[in-house]
Design a protein around this motif. Structure first.
Motif, mmCIF file in Angstrom:
data_model
loop_
_atom_site.group_PDB
_atom_site.id
_atom_site.type_symbol
_atom_site.label_atom_id
_atom_site.label_comp_id
_atom_site.label_asym_id
_atom_site.label_seq_id
_atom_site.Cartn_x
_atom_site.Cartn_y
_atom_site.Cartn_z
ATOM 1 N N LEU A 60 -9.607 7.702 2.794
ATOM 2 C CA LEU A 60 -9.646 6.241 2.714
ATOM 3 C C LEU A 60 -8.607 5.642 1.750
ATOM 4 O O LEU A 60 -7.968 4.646 2.087
ATOM 5 N N PRO A 61 -8.432 6.186 0.543
ATOM 6 C CA PRO A 61 -7.442 5.570 -0.348
ATOM 7 C C PRO A 61 -6.032 5.530 0.245
ATOM 8 O O PRO A 61 -5.282 4.579 -0.026
ATOM 9 N N TYR A 62 -5.678 6.511 1.051
ATOM 10 C CA TYR A 62 -4.334 6.504 1.645
ATOM 11 C C TYR A 62 -4.185 5.371 2.654
ATOM 12 O O TYR A 62 -3.106 4.791 2.794
ATOM 13 N N ALA A 63 -5.270 5.052 3.367
ATOM 14 C CA ALA A 63 -5.218 3.980 4.355
ATOM 15 C C ALA A 63 -5.279 2.604 3.699
ATOM 16 O O ALA A 63 -4.814 1.616 4.275
ATOM 17 N N LEU A 64 -5.843 2.525 2.486
ATOM 18 C CA LEU A 64 -6.067 1.235 1.833
ATOM 19 C C LEU A 64 -5.143 1.001 0.638
ATOM 20 O O LEU A 64 -5.327 0.032 -0.103
ATOM 21 N N LYS A 65 -4.142 1.850 0.461
ATOM 22 C CA LYS A 65 -3.333 1.783 -0.764
ATOM 23 C C LYS A 65 -2.573 0.463 -0.904
ATOM 24 O O LYS A 65 -2.206 0.069 -2.017
ATOM 25 N N PHE A 66 -2.336 -0.243 0.196
ATOM 26 C CA PHE A 66 -1.634 -1.523 0.102
ATOM 27 C C PHE A 66 -2.453 -2.555 -0.670
ATOM 28 O O PHE A 66 -1.906 -3.562 -1.137
ATOM 29 N N LEU A 67 -3.772 -2.326 -0.833
ATOM 30 C CA LEU A 67 -4.613 -3.303 -1.524
ATOM 31 C C LEU A 67 -4.292 -3.397 -3.007
ATOM 32 O O LEU A 67 -4.424 -4.467 -3.608
ATOM 33 N N SER A 124 -3.606 10.066 -6.007
ATOM 34 C CA SER A 124 -2.563 10.566 -5.124
ATOM 35 C C SER A 124 -1.948 9.439 -4.296
ATOM 36 O O SER A 124 -0.720 9.347 -4.150
ATOM 37 N N ALA A 125 -2.803 8.563 -3.734
ATOM 38 C CA ALA A 125 -2.290 7.423 -2.977
ATOM 39 C C ALA A 125 -1.478 6.497 -3.882
ATOM 40 O O ALA A 125 -0.459 5.935 -3.457
ATOM 41 N N SER A 126 -1.909 6.347 -5.129
ATOM 42 C CA SER A 126 -1.165 5.518 -6.083
ATOM 43 C C SER A 126 0.192 6.146 -6.395
ATOM 44 O O SER A 126 1.201 5.432 -6.515
ATOM 45 N N GLN A 127 0.219 7.473 -6.532
ATOM 46 C CA GLN A 127 1.503 8.136 -6.732
ATOM 47 C C GLN A 127 2.420 7.911 -5.529
ATOM 48 O O GLN A 127 3.625 7.701 -5.678
ATOM 49 N N ASP A 128 1.854 7.950 -4.316
ATOM 50 C CA ASP A 128 2.659 7.704 -3.119
ATOM 51 C C ASP A 128 3.310 6.322 -3.173
ATOM 52 O O ASP A 128 4.476 6.161 -2.796
ATOM 53 N N ILE A 129 2.552 5.314 -3.627
ATOM 54 C CA ILE A 129 3.115 3.968 -3.766
ATOM 55 C C ILE A 129 4.317 3.994 -4.706
ATOM 56 O O ILE A 129 5.387 3.448 -4.407
ATOM 57 N N ALA A 130 4.136 4.648 -5.854
ATOM 58 C CA ALA A 130 5.203 4.695 -6.856
ATOM 59 C C ALA A 130 6.404 5.500 -6.364
ATOM 60 O O ALA A 130 7.557 5.117 -6.603
ATOM 61 N N VAL A 131 6.151 6.619 -5.680
ATOM 62 C CA VAL A 131 7.242 7.451 -5.164
ATOM 63 C C VAL A 131 8.060 6.680 -4.126
ATOM 64 O O VAL A 131 9.298 6.671 -4.168
ATOM 65 N N ASP A 132 7.377 6.040 -3.183
ATOM 66 C CA ASP A 132 8.079 5.298 -2.139
ATOM 67 C C ASP A 132 8.914 4.167 -2.732
ATOM 68 O O ASP A 132 10.056 3.926 -2.314
ATOM 69 N N THR A 358 4.784 -3.045 -2.754
ATOM 70 C CA THR A 358 3.876 -3.711 -1.817
ATOM 71 C C THR A 358 4.405 -3.681 -0.397
ATOM 72 O O THR A 358 3.676 -3.339 0.544
ATOM 73 N N GLN A 359 5.680 -4.041 -0.211
ATOM 74 C CA GLN A 359 6.216 -4.095 1.149
ATOM 75 C C GLN A 359 6.273 -2.715 1.789
ATOM 76 O O GLN A 359 5.943 -2.569 2.975
ATOM 77 N N TYR A 360 6.673 -1.699 1.032
ATOM 78 C CA TYR A 360 6.727 -0.360 1.633
ATOM 79 C C TYR A 360 5.323 0.131 1.978
ATOM 80 O O TYR A 360 5.113 0.736 3.037
ATOM 81 N N ALA A 361 4.356 -0.131 1.114
ATOM 82 C CA ALA A 361 2.981 0.287 1.406
ATOM 83 C C ALA A 361 2.461 -0.384 2.671
ATOM 84 O O ALA A 361 1.808 0.247 3.513
ATOM 85 N N LEU A 362 2.776 -1.668 2.834
ATOM 86 C CA LEU A 362 2.329 -2.393 4.023
ATOM 87 C C LEU A 362 3.021 -1.877 5.285
ATOM 88 O O LEU A 362 2.380 -1.646 6.314
ATOM 89 N N LEU A 363 4.334 -1.697 5.218
ATOM 90 C CA LEU A 363 5.076 -1.253 6.397
ATOM 91 C C LEU A 363 4.694 0.169 6.791
ATOM 92 O O LEU A 363 4.564 0.487 7.986
ATOM 93 N N SER A 364 4.505 1.040 5.810
ATOM 94 C CA SER A 364 4.127 2.416 6.131
ATOM 95 C C SER A 364 2.719 2.472 6.709
ATOM 96 O O SER A 364 2.429 3.285 7.600
ATOM 97 N N ALA A 365 1.821 1.608 6.213
ATOM 98 C CA ALA A 365 0.470 1.551 6.788
ATOM 99 C C ALA A 365 0.531 1.083 8.234
ATOM 100 O O ALA A 365 -0.164 1.610 9.108
ATOM 101 N N LEU A 366 1.382 0.094 8.507
ATOM 102 C CA LEU A 366 1.536 -0.409 9.873
ATOM 103 C C LEU A 366 2.108 0.670 10.786
ATOM 104 O O LEU A 366 1.689 0.817 11.944
#
Length: 420
Positions: A60-67, A124-132, A358-366
């Motif tokens: 779930l955190p990976y799918a909701l990380k844009f929040l 881990s999902a938070s790290q993904d946000i920072a890495v991207d 924010t934008q990368y998290a949203l686009l990658s989720a889409l």
């Protein structure tokens, strides 16, 4: 072309790309430890299947990380700047959580382990946000294709270590020691963050939390053909995702291959082909601009789906079926890896440096929508029309994305130039 490409090897042998590879590894490592590998640990010690089922919620955190990604755009940690500062924080929290998880036993601490696993997935999902975000801000435009490929390569290698590698190690040294050893491998991520340079262009953080939440949407939607771009992001790999969702089932049920054959060819050789395709595609992007790479690799993605049509028509129990499978799997994964390199480069090109997280998290989720929704209809289609027509349909489903790409050529070329 290849001589010119390798003559420029100094361009693609640099610290930015090395850091991107290590951060890809750091991003992939915790995923299995809170998911499939944890399920294997629980199953190995006969935990109740109902408890094992809860492990699937760790996704779930990976799918909701844009929040919560706007928080990582808005606030700047007191160390190492906005992007590297958040990386350090996430990586230290991941290291501590994995060590704590490995210090417990399912027999005595089942519920705390489930909560720790959820916390691990969140960090881990938070790290993904920072890495991207860091990768997008760090890489120069000509490096984005290869940078995306190296990130994918590091990510897949980490999944191999924390997945199959962890199961093998656990059989030899035990589960707790395995988790501690894999926690130590996160040191590669900390090393990358420490070695990583500050991006050449580091935009100022949004002035308020409201701006961090609202402005990324407003900025993107004010662009030319914004809605069409969003539709394209969903459709570009739609045909590839549709075919991939049932490839393993096709090889086992449709053609009668053993799980060993599918594991060696479909997973092992397929992984090598994906990594090779991503790296080769990334190198080619030094000579191809973004639009041309997306078009060429997208066409290859669509065409390689047709190899499974031929494989289905060939059928089982022929002298050539095994080698036809090797060829089909190799070509499909090679083209898929090339397409992924170009697609990640596109997502980076579409991000405004003020709101990268924010934008990368949203686009990658889409972009993940296709992988989520195709499963049930794919199974029903195979039941109704059979394997060969199904794979022909996946080729046809790739065409709308390519048509939209042609329509979006001026927009994509402008985005490529703007960030160049």
């Amino acid at each position: 072309m290849m001589e010119r490409l390798f003559a420029d090897r100094r361009q693609w042998c640099n610290r930015r790309l090395f850091v991107t590879l290590l951060l890809g590894f750091s991003s992939g490592l915790p995923l299995a430890l809170s998911g499939g590998t944890l399920q294997a640990w629980f199953a190995d010690v006969d935990v109740d299947i109902r408890a094992i089922g809860f492990v699937s919620l760790m996704g779930l955190p990976y799918a909701l990380k844009f929040l919560w990604s706007p928080l990582m755009d808005r606030f700047v940690p007191p160390i190492a700047g906005r992007r590297r500062g958040w990386l350090f924080i996430c990586q230290f929290l991941l290291l501590a959580t994995i060590v704590m998880l490995g210090s417990l036993t399912p027999a005595e601490h089942l519920q705390p382990m489930l909560w720790l696993a959820l916390l691990l997935a969140f960090f881990s999902a938070s790290q993904d946000i920072a890495v991207d975000a860091y990768r997008t801000d760090l890489l120069e435009v000509p490096e984005r294709g290869l940078g995306a490929a190296l990130s994918v390569a590091g990510y897949r290698l980490a999944l191999l270590c924390a997945g199959a590698g962890a199961l093998i190690m656990a059989d030899q040294i035990g589960w707790q020691q395995t988790y501690w050893l894999l926690a130590g491998l996160l040191g590669l991520g900390l090393l990358a963050t420490w070695l990583g340079p500050t991006p050449t262009f580091e935009a100022a953080a949004p002035r308020s939390l409201r701006a961090a939440v609202v402005e990324p949407f407003r900025d993107f939607l004010n662009r030319r053909a914004a809605i069409v771009l969003l539709v394209f992001i969903v459709l570009y790999k739609f045909g590839d995702a549709f075919a991939g969702t049932l490839t393993t089932a096709f090889l086992i049920q449709g053609l009668g291959f053993s799980t060993t054959d599918v594991g060696v060819v479909g997973k092992g050789f397929g992984l090598v082909a994906t990594l090779g395709g991503a790296l080769f595609g990334g190198l080619l992007m030094y000579r191809l601009r973004l639009f041309r790479a997306l078009l060429l690799f997208g066409v290859l993605q669509a065409l390689t789906n047709l190899s499974f049509v031929g494989l289905a028509e060939l059928g089982a129990d022929t002298a050539w079926t095994y080698w036809a499978m090797v060829g089909a799997v190799g070509l499909e994964n090679l083209a898929g890896g090339m397409g992924t390199a170009a697609f990640v480069a596109l997502l980076m090109a579409l991000c405004n440096h003020h709101y990268t997280a924010t934008q990368y998290a949203l686009l990658s989720a889409l972009s993940a929508v296709a992988r989520v929704i195709v499963g049930p209809p794919a199974g029903e289609l195979v039941h109704q029309i059979g394997w060969a027509p199904f794979f022909l349909l996946t080729f046809l489903l790739a065409l709308p994305g390519l048509w939209l790409l042609l329509r979006l050529r001026p927009v994509i070329e402008q985005a490529d130039r703007d960030q160049g």
